[in-house]
Design a protein around this motif. Structure first.
Motif, PDB file in Angstrom:
ATOM      1  N   LEU A 144       0.821  -1.215   0.000  1.00 50.21           N
ATOM      2  CA  LEU A 144       0.000   0.000   0.000  1.00 50.21           C
ATOM      3  C   LEU A 144       0.854   1.264   0.000  1.00 50.21           C
ATOM      4  O   LEU A 144       0.461   2.283  -0.569  1.00 50.21           O
ATOM      5  N   ARG A 145       2.010   1.191   0.653  1.00 53.16           N
ATOM      6  CA  ARG A 145       2.780   2.415   0.917  1.00 53.16           C
ATOM      7  C   ARG A 145       4.253   2.062   0.988  1.00 53.16           C
ATOM      8  O   ARG A 145       4.628   1.089   1.644  1.00 53.16           O
ATOM      9  N   VAL A 146       5.102   2.855   0.314  1.00 51.98           N
ATOM     10  CA  VAL A 146       6.554   2.625   0.317  1.00 51.98           C
ATOM     11  C   VAL A 146       7.271   3.949   0.610  1.00 51.98           C
ATOM     12  O   VAL A 146       6.858   5.001   0.114  1.00 51.98           O
ATOM     13  N   TRP A 147       8.331   3.873   1.391  1.00 52.84           N
ATOM     14  CA  TRP A 147       9.217   5.017   1.631  1.00 52.84           C
ATOM     15  C   TRP A 147      10.609   4.658   1.098  1.00 52.84           C
ATOM     16  O   TRP A 147      11.103   3.554   1.373  1.00 52.84           O
ATOM     17  N   ASN A 148      11.216   5.601   0.368  1.00 50.70           N
ATOM     18  CA  ASN A 148      12.553   5.399  -0.201  1.00 50.70           C
ATOM     19  C   ASN A 148      13.448   6.544   0.247  1.00 50.70           C
ATOM     20  O   ASN A 148      13.145   7.704  -0.037  1.00 50.70           O
ATOM     21  N   TYR A 149      14.539   6.220   0.936  1.00 52.39           N
ATOM     22  CA  TYR A 149      15.468   7.259   1.369  1.00 52.39           C
ATOM     23  C   TYR A 149      16.856   6.931   0.805  1.00 52.39           C
ATOM     24  O   TYR A 149      17.422   5.890   1.118  1.00 52.39           O
ATOM     25  N   LEU A 150      17.357   7.822  -0.042  1.00 51.95           N
ATOM     26  CA  LEU A 150      18.657   7.592  -0.665  1.00 51.95           C
ATOM     27  C   LEU A 150      19.538   8.809  -0.475  1.00 51.95           C
ATOM     28  O   LEU A 150      19.038   9.914  -0.237  1.00 51.95           O
ATOM     29  N   GLY A 151      20.842   8.603  -0.600  1.00 47.60           N
ATOM     30  CA  GLY A 151      21.788   9.697  -0.391  1.00 47.60           C
ATOM     31  C   GLY A 151      21.995  10.500  -1.664  1.00 47.60           C
ATOM     32  O   GLY A 151      21.785  10.005  -2.776  1.00 47.60           O
ATOM     33  N   ALA A 152      22.425  11.759  -1.495  1.00 44.96           N
ATOM     34  CA  ALA A 152      22.849  12.614  -2.616  1.00 44.96           C
ATOM     35  C   ALA A 152      21.860  12.556  -3.774  1.00 44.96           C
ATOM     36  O   ALA A 152      22.234  12.425  -4.939  1.00 44.96           O
ATOM     37  N   PRO A 210       1.905   1.515  -5.438  1.00 37.31           N
ATOM     38  CA  PRO A 210       1.592   1.958  -4.078  1.00 37.31           C
ATOM     39  C   PRO A 210       1.775   3.474  -3.952  1.00 37.31           C
ATOM     40  O   PRO A 210       2.374   4.102  -4.828  1.00 37.31           O
ATOM     41  N   ALA A 211       1.286   4.034  -2.885  1.00 36.64           N
ATOM     42  CA  ALA A 211       1.663   5.402  -2.509  1.00 36.64           C
ATOM     43  C   ALA A 211       3.124   5.362  -2.082  1.00 36.64           C
ATOM     44  O   ALA A 211       3.606   4.339  -1.595  1.00 36.64           O
ATOM     45  N   ALA A 212       3.843   6.467  -2.286  1.00 35.43           N
ATOM     46  CA  ALA A 212       5.281   6.430  -1.988  1.00 35.43           C
ATOM     47  C   ALA A 212       5.839   7.800  -1.637  1.00 35.43           C
ATOM     48  O   ALA A 212       5.215   8.836  -1.884  1.00 35.43           O
ATOM     49  N   THR A 213       7.030   7.730  -1.057  1.00 35.99           N
ATOM     50  CA  THR A 213       7.859   8.907  -0.805  1.00 35.99           C
ATOM     51  C   THR A 213       9.262   8.562  -1.265  1.00 35.99           C
ATOM     52  O   THR A 213       9.707   7.437  -1.053  1.00 35.99           O
ATOM     53  N   ALA A 214       9.946   9.485  -1.912  1.00 32.33           N
ATOM     54  CA  ALA A 214      11.370   9.309  -2.227  1.00 32.33           C
ATOM     55  C   ALA A 214      12.082  10.598  -1.846  1.00 32.33           C
ATOM     56  O   ALA A 214      11.791  11.662  -2.398  1.00 32.33           O
ATOM     57  N   ILE A 215      12.995  10.493  -0.889  1.00 29.86           N
ATOM     58  CA  ILE A 215      13.641  11.683  -0.331  1.00 29.86           C
ATOM     59  C   ILE A 215      15.144  11.427  -0.189  1.00 29.86           C
ATOM     60  O   ILE A 215      15.562  10.291   0.067  1.00 29.86           O
ATOM     61  N   GLY A 216      15.919  12.477  -0.340  1.00 31.35           N
ATOM     62  CA  GLY A 216      17.367  12.372  -0.166  1.00 31.35           C
ATOM     63  C   GLY A 216      17.760  12.620   1.274  1.00 31.35           C
ATOM     64  O   GLY A 216      17.323  13.591   1.883  1.00 31.35           O
TER      65      GLY A 216
END
Ligand code: 3EB
Length: 330
Positions: A132-140, A171-177
């Motif tokens: 349903l929901r994913v969060w993605n946290y990556l560098g730079a 799914p709903a998602a977030t992708a943030i550095g």
């Protein structure tokens, strides 16, 4: 080796959505509470724990000491791990996370691909296979120009790795550095044994239809997801995007205003009443440290009583200064 334990099936009618809250908490005591599905600490100062339900998120909070984020369900919770993949499950809900070092897996594209392949392979074995929901946290995240920007590489690897993972819809998602070790990729998700209902924002082009200028591979997410079995909306990372364009370059207040308009448009699109309240925790990702007090003041005055966690994070378009995601409970 896969380890962990299973829980008895529960009647879907009796299922309630996980309750999400922020609180000052001690890790061991909070994990010992019945129904703790997931617990998140934020930044370098957050405690460490090997419990698969605990994740130390690479994003720094602007509050010190920072509160923790807690997900609780009304059911016994089992948990386990399988290498870099860690999971917990209870009451029809599944939390899974993976953390990978890009240096060990052939760079950003291959690492994003591997993260999604491994999550897919694991979730496919579970009853709770509807992500349903994913969060993605990556560098730079904004490092590199044009198609060489690291966010674009992430989008490429994610799309390849997911394969038919989201055949029923994104799914709903977030992708943030994040500003931690730039090679560290963190992906975590919430899945359920029942599908949710995807919600798009009529003010915005759906992300998977973004034109070529935003990269070879359009971002694969829905704007929001209504959870099954209860009137709860999981809201994706939402910024000052109108149509497909970024609005109000260099104007923090105007971007915040546009973001609130987008959040309200999502509630309306989901058929929910307007407004956020004390039961609707939000996260605000703020690009520039110096902007944090202004973001805090704006949200305090426009969304009084709403729990907001302010995190230092880069939005995937370099002209965007702030992004908000979170939950709206009916
Ligand atoms: C936007 O509206 C901002 O790549 O998963 C928001 C939420 C954004 C999720 C993602 C990207 C993602 O396009 C960017």
């Amino acid at each position: 080796m896969m380890q962990g334990c299973e829980n008895p099936q529960i009647d879907p009618q009796s299922r309630r959505a996980p309750r999400v809250s922020y609180r000052m908490a001690e890790v061991a005591a909070t994990l010992a509470e019945p129904g703790t599905l997931a617990l998140f600490g934020f930044g370098d100062d957050a405690p460490a724990s090997t419990d698969p339900r605990y994740l130390q998120v690479a994003l720094q909070a602007f509050d010190a000491p920072a509160p923790m984020e807690l997900w609780q369900v009304d059911a016994p919770v089992g948990c386990g791990s399988d290498g870099a993949l860690r999971w917990s499950a209870g009451g029809g809900w599944l939390f899974a996370s993976i953390e990978l070092d890009e240096r060990e897996h052939g760079g950003p594209v291959a690492t994003a691909r591997l993260a999604y392949e491994r999550l897919h392979r694991f979730v496919a074995t579970r009853e709770a296979r509807h992500v349903l929901r994913v969060w993605n946290y990556l560098g730079a995240i904004n490092h590199g120009d044009g198609d060489a920007e690291r966010y674009k590489h992430f989008c490429d690897g994610r799309a390849t790795g997911m394969g038919d993972f989201f055949a029923e819809g994104f799914p709903a998602a977030t992708a943030i550095g994040h500003h931690g070790d730039p090679h560290r990729l963190q992906v975590y998700l919430l899945a359920c044994d029942q599908p949710g209902t995807r919600v798009e924002n009529p003010r915005q082009v759906s992300a998977w239809r973004y034109p070529r200028q935003y990269g070879r591979t359009p971002p694969s997410f829905a704007r929001a997801m209504a959870l099954p079995a209860q009137d709860v909306l999981a809201i994706s990372g939402t910024a000052a995007v109108v149509g497909h364009a970024s609005a109000h370059q260099d104007d923090l207040d105007a971007q915040l205003e546009e973001t609130l308009t987008n959040l309200e448009a999502l509630l309306a699109s989901a058929g929910m009443a307007a407004g956020f309240d004390t039961r609707s925790p939000l996260k605000a990702y703020v690009r520039h440290v110096a902007d944090a007090p202004r973001v805090r003041a704006f949200l305090h005055s426009r969304l009084p009583g709403v729990p907001v966690l302010l995190l230092h994070g880069d939005i995937c378009r370099s002209e965007l200064l702030v992004e908000i995601d979170g939950w709206r409970y009916a």
